[in-house]
Design an enzyme around this catalytic site. Sequence first.
Site, PDB file in Angstrom:
ATOM      1  N   ARG A 197       0.666  -1.181   0.032  1.00  0.00           N
ATOM      2  CA  ARG A 197       0.143   0.040  -0.081  1.00  0.00           C
ATOM      3  C   ARG A 197       1.016   1.364  -0.202  1.00  0.00           C
ATOM      4  NH1 ARG A 197      -3.821  -0.584   5.125  1.00  0.00           N
ATOM      5  NH2 ARG A 197      -4.424   1.328   4.576  1.00  0.00           N
ATOM      6  N   CYS A 258      -0.793   6.453   8.760  1.00  0.00           N
ATOM      7  CA  CYS A 258      -1.139   5.176   8.190  1.00  0.00           C
ATOM      8  C   CYS A 258      -2.522   5.193   7.388  1.00  0.00           C
ATOM      9  CB  CYS A 258      -1.594   4.123   9.615  1.00  0.00           C
ATOM     10  SG  CYS A 258      -2.764   4.880  10.558  1.00  0.00           S
TER      11      CYS A 258
END
Length: 305
Positions: A197, A258
């Site tokens: 990611r 995050c």
Amino acid sequence: MRTTSNDPGAEVQPVTLPGHAVSAGWLAANLGRAGLVVLDGSWHLPGSGRDPGREFLERRIPGARFFDVDACSHPGAELPHTVPPPGHFRECAEGAGVSDNSAVVVYDASGANLSAARVWWTFRYFGHRSIAVLDGGLRHWEASGHPTESGPFPRTPEAPAPFTPRPRPRLVRAAGDVLAAIGDAGSQIVDMRPAGRFEGTEPEPRAGLRPGHVPGSRNVPYEALVDPATGLAIGDRALARLLAGAGVDPAKELVGTCGSGTSACAFAWRMACAGYGEVAIYDGSWAEWGGRGDFPVGTGPPGAR
């Protein structure tokens, strides 16, 4: 500080937490002490198919209360897991039986200390320092042979002792702060998402977000902070090697990010356990940055153009 038991004439010693983390053995030895509140702060990534509230009713540490990470975020925010207003968090804390005098131990059922650290960080943001994470969470608790319970959870006290929020704004960063930190020699942005990611080769669990990362940020996947065999946090030496390998300099001002501000707190917690300075959290995280077309995005490994 003194706490009282169910006997109004009895005085007991306050619970003193050994640090930012407690072991299953420590919690088992202190479970049930007056003044100690145990919270299940489980939360799972979108698409996981797991329901933390249902799992709490099926299996939890005896006497624990459920602390809903979603419900105890800002109720009017468009982004997930935004820090709530002080009054809203006070209601959440008191509803869970936490007062100014409580010692709090929070755990989760992720097996990777994922969301418990978010609860730890949020309480500390609001000035409550007597809080620790159960290292290894429910997984290690059960592996250590300790019991669990099920069924309806204990009723909230009718007149909970007051919890007083004392926000510490320096622990939070906004998008503009992160934008200013790009290229700042004294700061580093540390992204806790999995490498795929971060590099933009794997999709985000939330639709509509661009792939990639904040330019110049470093990548320390949150799962690298635990031993996969046990779910316990890695040791300090292993942490130092991990930071060095990722190009993270603990002497700099660190900003954790995050997907939605949850696993970034696992980094803040682990750094605190190792004696490093406090890590600020980019509250909007990739849910905000990746959803806006006016912010720069990097792809590929850290340092790639």
